[in-house]
Design an enzyme around this catalytic site. Structure first.
Site, PDB file in Angstrom:
ATOM      1  N   ARG A 188       7.513   3.407  12.275  1.00  0.00           N
ATOM      2  CA  ARG A 188       7.939   4.660  11.631  1.00  0.00           C
ATOM      3  C   ARG A 188       7.692   5.888  12.509  1.00  0.00           C
ATOM      4  O   ARG A 188       8.492   6.814  12.534  1.00  0.00           O
ATOM      5  CB  ARG A 188       7.182   4.831  10.300  1.00  0.00           C
ATOM      6  CG  ARG A 188       7.882   4.203   9.123  1.00  0.00           C
ATOM      7  CD  ARG A 188       7.058   4.396   7.852  1.00  0.00           C
ATOM      8  NE  ARG A 188       7.861   4.219   6.648  1.00  0.00           N
ATOM      9  CZ  ARG A 188       8.310   3.056   6.203  1.00  0.00           C
ATOM     10  NH1 ARG A 188       8.065   1.956   6.871  1.00  0.00           N
ATOM     11  NH2 ARG A 188       9.037   2.980   5.107  1.00  0.00           N
ATOM     12  N   GLU A 234      -7.345 -10.363   9.075  1.00  0.00           N
ATOM     13  CA  GLU A 234      -7.077  -9.392  10.145  1.00  0.00           C
ATOM     14  C   GLU A 234      -7.690  -8.033   9.783  1.00  0.00           C
ATOM     15  O   GLU A 234      -7.047  -6.984   9.842  1.00  0.00           O
ATOM     16  CB  GLU A 234      -5.575  -9.247  10.441  1.00  0.00           C
ATOM     17  CG  GLU A 234      -5.279  -8.646  11.799  1.00  0.00           C
ATOM     18  CD  GLU A 234      -3.791  -8.432  12.064  1.00  0.00           C
ATOM     19  OE1 GLU A 234      -3.226  -7.417  11.634  1.00  0.00           O
ATOM     20  OE2 GLU A 234      -3.188  -9.321  12.713  1.00  0.00           O
ATOM     21  N   HIS A 258      15.652  -4.753  14.152  1.00  0.00           N
ATOM     22  CA  HIS A 258      14.994  -4.712  12.836  1.00  0.00           C
ATOM     23  C   HIS A 258      15.999  -4.263  11.771  1.00  0.00           C
ATOM     24  O   HIS A 258      16.888  -3.460  12.062  1.00  0.00           O
ATOM     25  CB  HIS A 258      13.817  -3.741  12.933  1.00  0.00           C
ATOM     26  CG  HIS A 258      12.813  -3.852  11.831  1.00  0.00           C
ATOM     27  ND1 HIS A 258      13.048  -3.380  10.560  1.00  0.00           N
ATOM     28  CD2 HIS A 258      11.571  -4.381  11.808  1.00  0.00           C
ATOM     29  CE1 HIS A 258      11.982  -3.602   9.806  1.00  0.00           C
ATOM     30  NE2 HIS A 258      11.066  -4.220  10.536  1.00  0.00           N
ATOM     31  N   HIS A 314      10.381  -0.812  15.888  1.00  0.00           N
ATOM     32  CA  HIS A 314      10.526  -0.572  14.453  1.00  0.00           C
ATOM     33  C   HIS A 314       9.548   0.429  13.847  1.00  0.00           C
ATOM     34  O   HIS A 314       9.667   0.794  12.686  1.00  0.00           O
ATOM     35  CB  HIS A 314      10.388  -1.892  13.680  1.00  0.00           C
ATOM     36  CG  HIS A 314       8.975  -2.384  13.576  1.00  0.00           C
ATOM     37  ND1 HIS A 314       8.101  -1.940  12.612  1.00  0.00           N
ATOM     38  CD2 HIS A 314       8.276  -3.263  14.313  1.00  0.00           C
ATOM     39  CE1 HIS A 314       6.941  -2.534  12.768  1.00  0.00           C
ATOM     40  NE2 HIS A 314       7.009  -3.333  13.790  1.00  0.00           N
ATOM     41  N   GLU A 323       0.014   2.697   8.742  1.00  0.00           N
ATOM     42  CA  GLU A 323      -0.812   1.485   8.808  1.00  0.00           C
ATOM     43  C   GLU A 323      -2.307   1.766   8.972  1.00  0.00           C
ATOM     44  O   GLU A 323      -3.145   1.047   8.424  1.00  0.00           O
ATOM     45  CB  GLU A 323      -0.320   0.565   9.928  1.00  0.00           C
ATOM     46  CG  GLU A 323       1.027  -0.096   9.648  1.00  0.00           C
ATOM     47  CD  GLU A 323       2.227   0.783   9.976  1.00  0.00           C
ATOM     48  OE1 GLU A 323       2.031   1.926  10.448  1.00  0.00           O
ATOM     49  OE2 GLU A 323       3.371   0.341   9.757  1.00  0.00           O
ATOM     50  N   ASP A 356      -2.082  -4.553   7.417  1.00  0.00           N
ATOM     51  CA  ASP A 356      -2.046  -3.103   7.219  1.00  0.00           C
ATOM     52  C   ASP A 356      -0.755  -2.576   6.610  1.00  0.00           C
ATOM     53  O   ASP A 356      -0.404  -1.423   6.798  1.00  0.00           O
ATOM     54  CB  ASP A 356      -2.275  -2.418   8.569  1.00  0.00           C
ATOM     55  CG  ASP A 356      -1.292  -2.899   9.630  1.00  0.00           C
ATOM     56  OD1 ASP A 356      -0.233  -3.454   9.250  1.00  0.00           O
ATOM     57  OD2 ASP A 356      -1.570  -2.734  10.825  1.00  0.00           O
TER      58      ASP A 356
HETATM   59  C1  UD1 Z   1       7.033  -2.679   7.403  1.00  0.00           C
HETATM   60  C2  UD1 Z   1       5.569  -2.223   7.410  1.00  0.00           C
HETATM   61  C3  UD1 Z   1       5.037  -2.189   8.835  1.00  0.00           C
HETATM   62  C4  UD1 Z   1       5.285  -3.504   9.546  1.00  0.00           C
HETATM   63  C5  UD1 Z   1       6.751  -3.877   9.446  1.00  0.00           C
HETATM   64  C6  UD1 Z   1       6.993  -5.231  10.047  1.00  0.00           C
HETATM   65  C7  UD1 Z   1       4.830  -0.576   5.744  1.00  0.00           C
HETATM   66  C8  UD1 Z   1       4.851   0.848   5.346  1.00  0.00           C
HETATM   67  N1  UD1 Z   1       5.495  -0.861   6.875  1.00  0.00           N
HETATM   68  O1  UD1 Z   1       7.802  -1.678   8.056  1.00  0.00           O
HETATM   69  O2  UD1 Z   1       3.641  -1.933   8.815  1.00  0.00           O
HETATM   70  O3  UD1 Z   1       4.908  -3.376  10.899  1.00  0.00           O
HETATM   71  O4  UD1 Z   1       7.149  -3.916   8.066  1.00  0.00           O
HETATM   72  O5  UD1 Z   1       8.348  -5.448  10.327  1.00  0.00           O
HETATM   73  O6  UD1 Z   1       4.283  -1.406   5.061  1.00  0.00           O
HETATM   74  N2  UD1 Z   1      14.941  -4.184   5.439  1.00  0.00           N
HETATM   75  C9  UD1 Z   1      15.926  -5.081   5.086  1.00  0.00           C
HETATM   76  N3  UD1 Z   1      15.634  -6.404   5.055  1.00  0.00           N
HETATM   77  C10 UD1 Z   1      14.398  -6.892   5.379  1.00  0.00           C
HETATM   78  C11 UD1 Z   1      13.404  -5.976   5.751  1.00  0.00           C
HETATM   79  C12 UD1 Z   1      13.683  -4.613   5.773  1.00  0.00           C
HETATM   80  O7  UD1 Z   1      17.050  -4.693   4.785  1.00  0.00           O
HETATM   81  O8  UD1 Z   1      14.193  -8.105   5.313  1.00  0.00           O
HETATM   82  C13 UD1 Z   1      15.254  -2.721   5.442  1.00  0.00           C
HETATM   83  C14 UD1 Z   1      15.375  -2.148   4.036  1.00  0.00           C
HETATM   84  O9  UD1 Z   1      16.363  -1.163   4.004  1.00  0.00           O
HETATM   85  C15 UD1 Z   1      13.988  -1.536   3.813  1.00  0.00           C
HETATM   86  C16 UD1 Z   1      13.705  -1.013   5.208  1.00  0.00           C
HETATM   87  O10 UD1 Z   1      14.208  -2.009   6.082  1.00  0.00           O
HETATM   88  O11 UD1 Z   1      13.977  -0.549   2.826  1.00  0.00           O
HETATM   89  C17 UD1 Z   1      12.285  -0.690   5.513  1.00  0.00           C
HETATM   90  O12 UD1 Z   1      11.392  -1.740   5.152  1.00  0.00           O
HETATM   91  P1  UD1 Z   1       9.825  -1.373   4.989  1.00  0.00           P
HETATM   92  O13 UD1 Z   1       9.082  -2.625   4.686  1.00  0.00           O
HETATM   93  O14 UD1 Z   1       9.658  -0.228   4.078  1.00  0.00           O
HETATM   94  O15 UD1 Z   1       9.421  -0.822   6.414  1.00  0.00           O
HETATM   95  P2  UD1 Z   1       9.360  -1.525   7.825  1.00  0.00           P
HETATM   96  O16 UD1 Z   1       9.816  -0.513   8.804  1.00  0.00           O
HETATM   97  O17 UD1 Z   1      10.045  -2.828   7.759  1.00  0.00           O
HETATM   98  N1  UDP Z   2       9.473 -11.758  15.197  1.00  0.00           N
HETATM   99  C1  UDP Z   2      10.401 -12.675  14.715  1.00  0.00           C
HETATM  100  N2  UDP Z   2      11.738 -12.425  14.894  1.00  0.00           N
HETATM  101  C2  UDP Z   2      12.183 -11.309  15.533  1.00  0.00           C
HETATM  102  C3  UDP Z   2      11.232 -10.370  15.996  1.00  0.00           C
HETATM  103  C4  UDP Z   2       9.881 -10.616  15.815  1.00  0.00           C
HETATM  104  O1  UDP Z   2      10.029 -13.698  14.139  1.00  0.00           O
HETATM  105  O2  UDP Z   2      13.405 -11.138  15.670  1.00  0.00           O
HETATM  106  C5  UDP Z   2       8.029 -12.020  14.967  1.00  0.00           C
HETATM  107  C6  UDP Z   2       7.105 -11.809  16.126  1.00  0.00           C
HETATM  108  O3  UDP Z   2       6.991 -12.984  16.914  1.00  0.00           O
HETATM  109  C7  UDP Z   2       5.795 -11.441  15.461  1.00  0.00           C
HETATM  110  C8  UDP Z   2       6.238 -10.696  14.223  1.00  0.00           C
HETATM  111  O4  UDP Z   2       7.605 -11.051  14.009  1.00  0.00           O
HETATM  112  O5  UDP Z   2       5.068 -12.583  15.030  1.00  0.00           O
HETATM  113  C9  UDP Z   2       6.084  -9.229  14.422  1.00  0.00           C
HETATM  114  O6  UDP Z   2       6.734  -8.539  13.398  1.00  0.00           O
HETATM  115  P1  UDP Z   2       7.012  -6.989  13.488  1.00  0.00           P
HETATM  116  O7  UDP Z   2       7.133  -6.584  14.897  1.00  0.00           O
HETATM  117  O8  UDP Z   2       8.175  -6.731  12.579  1.00  0.00           O
HETATM  118  O9  UDP Z   2       5.739  -6.348  12.800  1.00  0.00           O
HETATM  119  P2  UDP Z   2       4.295  -5.900  13.312  1.00  0.00           P
HETATM  120  O10 UDP Z   2       3.644  -7.061  13.969  1.00  0.00           O
HETATM  121  O11 UDP Z   2       4.496  -4.735  14.228  1.00  0.00           O
HETATM  122  O12 UDP Z   2       3.602  -5.463  12.074  1.00  0.00           O
END
Ligand code: UD1
Ligand code: UDP
Length: 385
Positions: A215, A124, A246, A213, A138, A102
């Site tokens: 939004r 999924e 995160h 994490h 999502e 999602d």
């Molecule tokens: C995203 C997904 C969310 C998912 C989550 C898993 C969307 C809108 N959101 O949210 O559904 O649950 O990932 O973790 O698709 N960043 C880094 N390094 C990384 C990753 C993120 O610096 O490796 C920072 C960056 O500044 C980036 C920000 O996090 O712009 C947000 O990342 P983004 O993928 O937009 O949103 P998440 O909150 O990570």
């Molecule tokens: N996870 C990880 N390292 C961490 C925190 C979470 O590998 O420090 C794994 C966790 O076991 C799960 C996945 O990341 O498999 C979940 O990711 P996240 O919570 O970012 O996203 P969501 O599942 O909510 O989309």
């Protein structure tokens, strides 16, 4: 070598959880090179958190769009993925595109495939809260993706029912279990598994593991969560807390602002999946707003308190190992203290329950793709466009 009798599968993902859950599928497809021409495209909606998973599962993407920008907006990721995928799809012309879950990568990739009339397989599929703003964005990402998909890999009976309710045909739905369990079992049973904890903990103390994490929790809800966590640690001297924070700057600012420097609170960078699994095993209680952790922790007999008011994963809630408590100070205090102080309440939740799969979901997905190919014949791509 291009072989017209093989099904051309392009698997696309961009964030950490998609990578964890798609890695078993990519590795299962790779076992049958005579049947599948399997390619991987990462959008790199996440960068560091994605690369951690690619390393663990030894996946080398064929395409890396490298899209992540600091503090990116939904508009930026959506348009970047859409335009980036246009180029990749035009070059690859796959018979089917696989997406997961999602995220915005999922939704925008599905849209790009739809614009090119390329069938989409949704891994999924069918999760719903039926509330368009929870989780945001999502819920609508999966509605759009399921509206486009041709093949639905439903993890549970509940998700299958949701798909039927929204008009999917029974023959399009394959009940697979969730590939997260494939990833979890692979990681727990790796012969070269590293059994060490990623940080030094006090054996005499109980461990609360926390991740946040979402939004919709940014701002006041996350402040409230952090204030409750602070109070919990201060009032329970035999408790340690680990929070792999995160990388999202909105999360880091709040978490470090309230919990930074507190005794017995370990704020650390996101962990690789293998050490994170180790930490889940060591934890006494998990507090999280994550989707994936709600699915993994019940297999490890860990009580999970979910920092959300709604979940698209009701199965473990019904089994009693996961409780929805929302991002609310009073509830967080009451429910965590209950687990810390009442052994019966703890035992009632800390039972092994795994409604999410048997670890063979990716093999079922591979078989479904075989069946898809058999139905479409060798000219699948041409006949669907
Ligand atoms: C995203 C997904 C969310 C998912 C989550 C898993 C969307 C809108 N959101 O949210 O559904 O649950 O990932 O973790 O698709 N960043 C880094 N390094 C990384 C990753 C993120 O610096 O490796 C920072 C960056 O500044 C980036 C920000 O996090 O712009 C947000 O990342 P983004 O993928 O937009 O949103 P998440 O909150 O990570
Ligand atoms: N996870 C990880 N390292 C961490 C925190 C979470 O590998 O420090 C794994 C966790 O076991 C799960 C996945 O990341 O498999 C979940 O990711 P996240 O919570 O970012 O996203 P969501 O599942 O909510 O989309």
């Amino acid at each position: 070598m291009s072989n017209p009798s093989r099904l051309k599968v392009l698997t696309v993902f961009g964030t950490r959880p998609e990578a964890i859950k798609m890695a078993p599928v990519v590795n299962a497809l790779a076992k049958y090179p005579d049947e599948f021409d399997s390619k991987v495209c990462v959008t790199a909606q996440h960068r560091q958190m994605l690369d951690q998973v690619l390393d663990l599962f030894r996946i080398k993407p064929d395409y890396d769009l490298n899209l992540m920008r600091p503090n990116q907006t939904l508009f930026e990721i959506t348009t970047d993925v859409l335009m980036g995928m246009k180029t990749v799809l035009e070059k690859e012309q796959p018979d089917v595109v696989l997406v997961h879950g999602d995220t915005t990568t999922t939704m925008a990739t599905s849209l790009a495939a739809f614009y090119m009339k390329i069938p989409v397989g949704h891994v999924e599929a069918g999760l719903r809260t039926w509330d368009k703003y929870y989780p945001f964005p999502e819920e609508i990402n999966r509605v759009v993706t399921d509206g486009i998909a041709e093949l639905y890999f439903a993890p549970t009976e509940g998700s299958k029912e949701n798909l039927l309710r929204t008009g999917a045909k029974p023959e399009q739905i394959i009940l697979t279990g969730n590939t997260v369990i494939d990833a979890l079992f692979y990681t727990l049973h790796k012969p070269d598994r590293n059994g060490h904890l990623p940080i030094t903990l006090d054996d005499a103390k109980r461990l609360i593991l926390v991740t946040v994490h979402r939004r919709e929790n940014f701002g006041e809800p996350m402040l409230e969560i952090c204030r409750a966590l602070k109070e919990l640690v201060e009032k329970n001297p035999d408790v340690e807390m680990v929070i792999p924070v995160h990388m999202n700057p909105n999360v880091r600012e709040t978490v470090y602002g309230i919990l930074g420097g507190l005794p017995r609170v370990h704020l650390i960078d996101p962990l690789d999946y293998e050490p994170f699994c180790r930490l889940m095993e060591r934890a006494n209680i998990i507090l999280t707003d994550s989707g994936g952790i709600q699915e993994e922790a019940p297999s490890l007999s860990k009580p999970v308190l979910v920092l959300r008011d709604e979940t698209e994963r009701p199965e473990a809630v019904h089994m009693g190992t996961v409780k929805l408590i929302g991002p609310h100070y009073d509830k967080i205090m009451a429910e965590t203290n209950l687990l810390l102080n009442n052994p019966d309440a703890y035992q009632a939740m800390a039972k092994a329950a795994n409604p999410y799969g048997d670890g063979h979901a990716s093999e079922r997905i591979v078989q479904a793709l075989r069946d898809f190919k058999a139905k479409k014949g060798p000219v699948a791509a041409a006949s669907t466009r």
